[in-house]
Design an enzyme around this catalytic site. Structure first.
Site, short mmCIF file in Angstrom:
data_model
loop_
_atom_site.label_atom_id
_atom_site.label_comp_id
_atom_site.label_asym_id
_atom_site.label_seq_id
_atom_site.Cartn_x
_atom_site.Cartn_y
_atom_site.Cartn_z
N SER A 1 0.79 -1.23 0.00
CA SER A 1 0.00 0.00 0.00
C SER A 1 0.83 1.29 0.00
O SER A 1 0.36 2.31 -0.48
CB SER A 1 -0.95 0.01 1.20
OG SER A 1 -0.23 -0.18 2.40
N LYS B 1 -11.83 0.82 -1.56
CA LYS B 1 -10.85 1.55 -2.37
C LYS B 1 -11.39 1.67 -3.81
O LYS B 1 -12.28 2.47 -4.02
CB LYS B 1 -9.50 0.86 -2.23
CG LYS B 1 -9.09 0.89 -0.72
CD LYS B 1 -7.79 0.27 -0.45
CE LYS B 1 -7.36 0.23 1.00
NZ LYS B 1 -8.18 0.67 2.07
N HIS C 1 -5.55 -3.24 -2.61
CA HIS C 1 -5.24 -2.21 -3.62
C HIS C 1 -5.28 -2.74 -5.05
O HIS C 1 -5.06 -1.99 -5.99
CB HIS C 1 -3.89 -1.56 -3.31
CG HIS C 1 -3.92 -0.82 -2.02
ND1 HIS C 1 -4.43 0.45 -1.90
CD2 HIS C 1 -3.59 -1.22 -0.77
CE1 HIS C 1 -4.38 0.82 -0.63
NE2 HIS C 1 -3.88 -0.16 0.08
#
Ligand SMILES: Cc1ncc(COP(=O)(O)O)c(C=O)c1O
Length: 390
Positions: free
Chosen positions: A178, A237, A206
């Site tokens: 990340s 996300k 991610h």
């Protein structure tokens, strides 16, 4: 007395340029409003711009109208409203796994997975750069924890060889790291887990929505999804919403339903979030062109920063750090960029190792090449002013 100790602790953090404060921010696509200013935002994880997508806003409102604002209880009591089944069925189709379970957040998922799978009779092998939620889950599990050097499969193998034979072995890794934007050596990890009889848990926080033909994640991109024992990913996300999933074999999911304390002892997600998730899973699969655009922008951005002389570490993705080293310099870099209309938050220890403070840039598919050209010019100008590049 206690208050004084707490105050001293805060002051010590400030002396090391590690004190954190909250700022009010309202995001609007790839822009953000802070202190009355409209700024270009490189600090959000809203990689596909879904957080403001009209289709998702509509889904969220419809779910609230139909089912109310709260789930009223934990899932195992009476909080398991119908949208959960719909979302988990969609997840199973998307991820190609036998079963899936939605949990309240990515943090909760990692803490839950590790504390449920591992106990005193287990050894957890964790990449040193794994997310804090993995670190915390490993601690909570009471298992023996062996941290291997970042992405270093030789080091991992040495540790696996030393582990006691009878202990359950669990290898856990972020797929995209990340704060660095580099990718775990997934194929090698699969080979090691097979050789040493370990389980492999991957965190796709991610990569969900961004990699894989339909945005399933990095394991699909590398065509090794079936060899992974536990897939974890987030809706917070690229999918623009909130919450997380765990996917794998039916038996693993049933085990989690029965033993994962952060899943059992908490109120279920509100219907609005589930409604959003259901629609996000459907639309993300079709958004190939957004994914391609994001990859093209990211390649362009990384190439230009590197050519300008910045240290971007090992990034190969849409998360791009500029590693500065010193905390104060990272903060100053961030402040100067903000003066020029750009938000890129300084990331300092303990989030990253000492001496590697950085600005973390995350790109969004809603950005344009023209906007990046402007930002690159500003970043380069500040980098020169500060002597970070020549
Ligand atoms: C790799 C990784 N895992 C888990 C999480 C936690 O996810 P959530 O924000 O949904 O709790 C994050 C959040 O930043 C993350 O970067």
């Amino acid at each position: 007395m206690l208050w004084e100790e707490l105050q001293i602790h805060i002051e010590q953090l400030a002396e090391k340029a590690q004190k954190r404060t909250l700022i009010q921010a309202e995001s609007d696509g790839c822009f953000i409003h802070i202190d009355g200013r409209h700024l270009f935002n490189f600090s959000s994880n809203n990689y596909l711009g879904f957080a403001h997508d009209e289709r998702l806003i509509h889904a969220s409102m419809e779910a609230t109208r139909r089912y109310g604002v709260g789930a009223t209880a934990s899932r195992l009591v009476v909080g398991n409203h119908p949208l959960y089944e719909q979302a988990e069925d969609a997840l199973v189709r998307w991820k190609g796994c036998e079963a899936a379970l939605i949990v309240n957040s990515g943090y909760t998922a990692n803490v839950g997975i590790l504390s449920s799978l591992a106990g005193r009779d287990a050894v957890i092998f964790s990449d040193k750069w794994n997310h804090a939620s993995i670190v915390d889950g490993a601690i909570l599990s009471r298992a023996e924890v062996r941290r291997y050097r970042h992405a270093d499969v030789d080091h991992l193998e040495t540790l696996l060889k030393k582990a006691e034979r009878h202990k359950r072995k669990i290898i856990v890794t972020d797929t995209i790291f990340s704060m660095d934007g580099d990718v775990a050596p997934l194929r090698e990890l699969v080979a090691l887990k097979e050789t040493y009889g370990a389980m492999l848990v991957v965190d796709e926080a991610h990569a969900s929505g961004i990699y894989g033909e339909k945005g399933q994640g990095m394991a699909h991109e590398h065509e090794i999804a079936e060899q992974i024992d536990v897939h974890m990913g987030t809706f917070s996300k690229a999918l623009g919403a909130y919450g997380a999933y765990v996917a794998g074999k039916r038996v693993v999911i049933d085990y989690f339903i029965n033993t994962m304390r952060p899943f059992i002892f908490t109120t279920a997600l509100p219907p609005s979030v589930l409604g959003t998730i259901c629609t996000a899973i459907e639309i993300v699969q079709q958004e190939r062109s957004l994914r391609h655009h994001l990859h093209a922008l990211s390649d362009y951005f990384r190439t230009h920063l590197q050519q300008a002389g910045f240290d971007i570490g090992q990034s190969t993705t849409h998360i791009v750090p500029i590693i500065v080293g010193d905390n104060e310099r990272a903060l100053a870099f961030s402040v100067r960029l903000r003066e020029r209309g750009i938000v890129a938050v300084a990331i300092r220890p303990p989030t990253v190792p000492d001496g590697t403070a950085r600005l973390r840039f995350s790109l969004m598919a809603t950005m344009t090449k023209e906007q990046l050209d402007w930002a690159l010019a500003e970043i380069t100008a500040v980098g020169k002013e500060m002597g970070l590049i020549v």
